[in-house]
Design a protein around this motif. Structure first.
Motif, PDB file in Angstrom:
ATOM      1  N   GLU A 170      20.644 -12.214 142.936  1.00  0.00           N
ATOM      2  CA  GLU A 170      20.632 -12.989 143.746  1.00  0.00           C
ATOM      3  C   GLU A 170      20.245 -14.317 144.064  1.00  0.00           C
ATOM      4  OE1 GLU A 170      20.982 -13.021 148.920  1.00  0.00           O
ATOM      5  OE2 GLU A 170      20.052 -11.009 147.776  1.00  0.00           O
ATOM      6  N   ASP A 171      18.744 -14.687 143.231  1.00  0.00           N
ATOM      7  CA  ASP A 171      18.398 -15.729 143.587  1.00  0.00           C
ATOM      8  C   ASP A 171      19.146 -16.949 142.325  1.00  0.00           C
ATOM      9  OD1 ASP A 171      16.141 -14.805 144.779  1.00  0.00           O
ATOM     10  OD2 ASP A 171      15.009 -13.538 142.704  1.00  0.00           O
ATOM     11  N   ALA A 172      19.759 -16.003 141.258  1.00  0.00           N
ATOM     12  CA  ALA A 172      20.287 -16.688 139.837  1.00  0.00           C
ATOM     13  C   ALA A 172      21.797 -17.652 140.653  1.00  0.00           C
ATOM     14  CB  ALA A 172      20.158 -15.982 138.694  1.00  0.00           C
ATOM     15  N   ALA A 173      21.588 -16.922 141.450  1.00  0.00           N
ATOM     16  CA  ALA A 173      23.584 -16.852 141.681  1.00  0.00           C
ATOM     17  C   ALA A 173      23.524 -18.374 143.040  1.00  0.00           C
ATOM     18  CB  ALA A 173      24.168 -15.821 142.444  1.00  0.00           C
ATOM     19  N   GLY A 174      22.913 -18.261 143.781  1.00  0.00           N
ATOM     20  CA  GLY A 174      23.195 -19.918 143.993  1.00  0.00           C
ATOM     21  C   GLY A 174      23.904 -19.391 145.187  1.00  0.00           C
ATOM     22  N   GLU A 200      14.440 -25.381 142.582  1.00  0.00           N
ATOM     23  CA  GLU A 200      14.312 -25.783 144.099  1.00  0.00           C
ATOM     24  C   GLU A 200      14.263 -24.382 144.913  1.00  0.00           C
ATOM     25  OE1 GLU A 200      15.550 -28.497 147.511  1.00  0.00           O
ATOM     26  OE2 GLU A 200      17.176 -28.059 146.074  1.00  0.00           O
ATOM     27  N   ALA A 201      14.879 -24.074 144.826  1.00  0.00           N
ATOM     28  CA  ALA A 201      15.186 -22.345 145.952  1.00  0.00           C
ATOM     29  C   ALA A 201      14.233 -21.430 145.610  1.00  0.00           C
ATOM     30  CB  ALA A 201      16.148 -22.034 145.547  1.00  0.00           C
ATOM     31  N   LEU A 202      13.663 -21.175 144.933  1.00  0.00           N
ATOM     32  CA  LEU A 202      12.227 -20.425 144.241  1.00  0.00           C
ATOM     33  C   LEU A 202      11.179 -20.994 145.056  1.00  0.00           C
ATOM     34  CD1 LEU A 202      13.408 -19.076 140.422  1.00  0.00           C
ATOM     35  CD2 LEU A 202      12.991 -17.705 142.454  1.00  0.00           C
ATOM     36  N   PHE A 222      14.281 -20.740 135.679  1.00  0.00           N
ATOM     37  CA  PHE A 222      13.867 -20.144 136.740  1.00  0.00           C
ATOM     38  C   PHE A 222      15.826 -19.897 136.764  1.00  0.00           C
ATOM     39  CE2 PHE A 222      10.753 -23.569 136.150  1.00  0.00           C
ATOM     40  CZ  PHE A 222       9.927 -22.611 137.040  1.00  0.00           C
ATOM     41  N   GLY A 223      16.978 -20.222 136.759  1.00  0.00           N
ATOM     42  CA  GLY A 223      18.932 -19.793 136.730  1.00  0.00           C
ATOM     43  C   GLY A 223      18.246 -18.167 136.036  1.00  0.00           C
TER      44      GLY A 223
END
Length: 376
Positions: A170-174, A200-202, A222-223
């Protein structure tokens, strides 16, 4: 921005459709993938943050400080890390995270005295958080980090301030949108005003600056789901209690939340209005809370606007009002998040009260319609 919400009557019932008024599912986790070997510098920085202590700056005979380091003297490589050398010697001194300051900022965050973004650099927001912590704990209020403040923070919470985290699918999916458009009309064309990328999200998920995230995880993708990274171990996302009163201090650029007994639940740094578009004064109440609001931009209602047509900008953390909107009884004013957490307290707003997204979300977790909001 001082704009009348177009869907204000729907805020409570349909928060996903709410129009904000101002502002500049569990998935199956992948198998954990071993992190790539951390650089020696990042490992030393992590150790320095976890073990950092505080020693007052040494002054010369004239009383001038001759040492700006708040981290206690270390030995060998740890000393280099404590002074920022473990991050990047090419960085100027004031851009290198101080391990002791990182530790203090995370502990303040966990005690709900928010320093805003955790960057290891200190600054006015951290000073305000320290002052609020001192006041709440009957210490001399100076806003300066002292041995007494450091001891009280660390003795009250001896847990590690950094933790390992495995990036999820989910973190990697955007969804990620790349560069966020600057123009309102271009932003309105998006389906969502999401994060630029997973980095940026993390960083925002763990209340950190992207620079500090990079320093602790050099060279990391990070992706990539399954990648293990080092992040700040922040506190609970929700408040421990129900908010009965919110005090917005315009001179201090801060927000305090109190329960019904007058106990302080949280302190947040804030951006509050400007000389041209000041925030309201006096006593108001919360009308509704809208997570993930959209935002109506109508330049005809703004003295600072340079023209253009009215548009509705879709929800998303990089929406001009961020990830949550707390609507006030003063029409078109609210407390909300921001797409630029590092700018909290450093820039003006167009009348509303702007917090980091995570602080606004935490405040909203304890707020119901009818909560009193006082501007002082």
């Amino acid at each position: 921005m001082i704009i009348r919400p177009s869907h204000i009557a729907l805020l409570a019932a349909l928060p996903m459709l709410a129009t904000a008024a101002c502002g500049d599912r569990d998935r199956e986790r992948p198998a954990t993938e071993a992190a790539s070997p951390a650089s020696d510098e990042a490992a030393r920085l992590r150790q320095s943050i976890e073990s950092a202590t505080f020693t007052p700056p040494v002054s010369d005979e004239a009383g001038e400080s001759i040492s700006g380091d708040s981290a206690d003297a270390q030995s060998g490589d740890a000393a280099s890390a404590a002074r920022g050398g473990a991050v990047d010697d090419a960085l100027p001194e004031d851009a290198r995270p101080d391990p002791a300051m990182v530790r203090v900022q995370i502990l303040l965050d966990r005690t709900r005295f928010s320093p805003g973004i955790i960057d290891g650099l200190g600054g006015e927001n951290t000073r305000q958080a320290i002052a609020a912590f001192q006041e709440a704990n009957d210490l001399e209020v100076t806003g300066e980090l002292s041995a007494e403040v450091f001891e009280q923070l660390t003795s009250g919470d001896s847990n590690r301030v950094l933790t390992d985290y495995t990036i999820t699918g989910e973190d990697a999916a955007g969804p990620f949108i790349g560069e966020v458009p600057e123009g309102m009309e271009a932003m309105a064309e998006l389906e969502t005003v999401g994060y630029a990328d997973a980095r940026e999200a993390l960083a925002e998920k763990f209340h950190m600056s992207e620079a500090l995230l990079d320093a602790l995880n050099p060279g990391v993708d990070f992706g990539r789901a399954g990648q293990r990274i080092v992040v700040a171990s922040t506190g609970p996302a929700e408040l421990d209690g129900e908010v009965a009163r919110i005090v917005v201090n315009k001179n201090e650029s801060s927000v305090r939340a109190f329960d019904a007994d007058g106990q302080l639940l949280a302190f947040y740094p804030a951006t509050i209005g400007s000389g041209e578009t000041p925030s309201p004064s006096g006593r108001h109440t919360v009308r509704a809370v809208a997570p993930e609001p959209n935002y109506t931009y109508d330049p005809s209602r703004l003295s600072s606007a340079s023209g253009g047509r009215a548009v509705v900008i879709p929800p998303g953390p990089n929406n001009p009002v961020g990830s949550v909107w707390i609507d006030l009884s003063r029409d078109s004013y609210g407390i909300h998040g921001t797409p630029e957490p590092a700018e909290i307290g450093k820039t003006a707003s167009s009348g509303c009260v702007r917090l980091t997204n995570w602080d606004a979300e935490q405040l909203a977790s304890g707020v119901e319609p009818g909560v009193v909001v006082e501007f002082v």
